[in-house]
Design a protein around this motif. Sequence first.
Motif, PDB file in Angstrom:
ATOM      1  N   LEU A 124       0.836  -1.202   0.000  1.00 37.56           N
ATOM      2  CA  LEU A 124       0.000   0.000   0.000  1.00 37.56           C
ATOM      3  C   LEU A 124       0.872   1.254   0.000  1.00 37.56           C
ATOM      4  N   PRO A 125       0.633   2.212  -0.892  1.00 38.72           N
ATOM      5  CA  PRO A 125       1.397   3.474  -0.884  1.00 38.72           C
ATOM      6  C   PRO A 125       1.149   4.257   0.398  1.00 38.72           C
ATOM      7  N   ALA A 126       2.199   4.844   0.936  1.00 34.88           N
ATOM      8  CA  ALA A 126       2.066   5.604   2.175  1.00 34.88           C
ATOM      9  C   ALA A 126       1.174   6.822   2.001  1.00 34.88           C
ATOM     10  N   SER A 127       1.082   7.345   0.779  1.00 33.28           N
ATOM     11  CA  SER A 127       0.271   8.539   0.539  1.00 33.28           C
ATOM     12  C   SER A 127      -1.227   8.287   0.762  1.00 33.28           C
ATOM     13  N   LEU A 128      -1.665   7.007   0.680  1.00 33.98           N
ATOM     14  CA  LEU A 128      -3.084   6.709   0.854  1.00 33.98           C
ATOM     15  C   LEU A 128      -3.562   7.034   2.266  1.00 33.98           C
ATOM     16  N   SER A 129      -2.698   6.831   3.243  1.00 35.94           N
ATOM     17  CA  SER A 129      -3.093   7.042   4.636  1.00 35.94           C
ATOM     18  C   SER A 129      -2.635   8.380   5.185  1.00 35.94           C
ATOM     19  N   PHE A 130      -2.001   9.213   4.365  1.00 34.97           N
ATOM     20  CA  PHE A 130      -1.405  10.440   4.879  1.00 34.97           C
ATOM     21  C   PHE A 130      -2.466  11.424   5.378  1.00 34.97           C
ATOM     22  N   GLY A 158       8.148  -2.692   6.053  1.00 38.62           N
ATOM     23  CA  GLY A 158       9.284  -3.020   5.193  1.00 38.62           C
ATOM     24  C   GLY A 158      10.481  -3.504   5.978  1.00 38.62           C
ATOM     25  N   THR A 159      10.736  -2.897   7.125  1.00 38.79           N
ATOM     26  CA  THR A 159      11.856  -3.334   7.959  1.00 38.79           C
ATOM     27  C   THR A 159      11.600  -4.708   8.540  1.00 38.79           C
ATOM     28  N   VAL A 160      10.359  -4.974   8.935  1.00 38.80           N
ATOM     29  CA  VAL A 160      10.010  -6.307   9.442  1.00 38.80           C
ATOM     30  C   VAL A 160      10.256  -7.368   8.382  1.00 38.80           C
ATOM     31  N   LEU A 161       9.857  -7.084   7.150  1.00 39.68           N
ATOM     32  CA  LEU A 161      10.073  -8.035   6.063  1.00 39.68           C
ATOM     33  C   LEU A 161      11.561  -8.307   5.859  1.00 39.68           C
ATOM     34  N   PHE A 162      12.359  -7.245   5.836  1.00 40.57           N
ATOM     35  CA  PHE A 162      13.803  -7.412   5.630  1.00 40.57           C
ATOM     36  C   PHE A 162      14.419  -8.238   6.750  1.00 40.57           C
ATOM     37  N   MET A 163      14.085  -7.914   7.997  1.00 39.32           N
ATOM     38  CA  MET A 163      14.671  -8.623   9.127  1.00 39.32           C
ATOM     39  C   MET A 163      14.217 -10.078   9.155  1.00 39.32           C
TER      40      MET A 163
END
Length: 284
Positions: A124-130, A158-163
């Motif tokens: 989800l794009p961050a702009s949707l919830s801004f 995103g950080t959770v996914l990477f970790m």
Amino acid sequence: MAKETTSYKSQKVILSTIIYVFMIVFTLIAIVPVWLMLVNATRSTPEINAGISMLPSKYSIANWHILTGRGFKIAVGFRNSLTISACVTVLCVYFSSLVAYGIHVYRFKGRAILWNLIMMLIMLPASLSFIGFCQFISQLHLRDNFIPLIIPSIASAGTVLFMKQYMDSVLSFELIEASRIDGAGEFMIFNRIILPVLKPALATQAIFAFVGSWNNFMTPFVLLSKTDMYTLPMLVQMLRGDIYRTEYGAIYVGIAVSLIPIIIFYAFMSRYIISGLTMGSVKE
């Protein structure tokens, strides 16, 4: 046989040469714009208008006095940006690693649903919830406050996914079981055993979190209205106003100063990435 060996060596040399040429070209593409910015920070406005130069000039101090003599509160911007970015980096990296560790190690009901929810949030794009986020902050009366700029960093999908992906590749369950047998609690295992194993990934995500928070302009611009709470990117944006419109040297000084913390932080954290690349979690 000898001819085949010679041909193979020549092909290897040609391939290595091509790779080095591309590396040099890409390095120049990355470095030259930064170097030009630093050079322009030492040049006067007439020199900048005259054309591009790769050599520094002697007007850096004069440009600095012009920059700070017209209300550019650089110390305030540094303090605010550093406070926000440091808090965001610590919270984002630690709690994202904690969530990833919980999903990786424990088998609980709803684990798959939680993981799918995290994956959905990434797409989800961050702009949707801004807009909704700003309205929510206004209802909580938290405008002109650093809290809405810091606390949401705890929930970084995103950080959770990477970790989580990094733990899948390097983390050994034998290490966790051995720690439990020795009597260590779950939080002690995570804080004192798991986090040192994750140093390369932590350093990588710390760089991304710090740079992203430091360069963040839109959210502080909407939520902060007091000049004493402006971050450095907001102050740099003010350089485009009429008071600095013709002082290009001062503008370049302001932009260059805003990049210094990012370069220092990257130089400090990158050594953890390099030193941890060959580090294993369990020694046989």
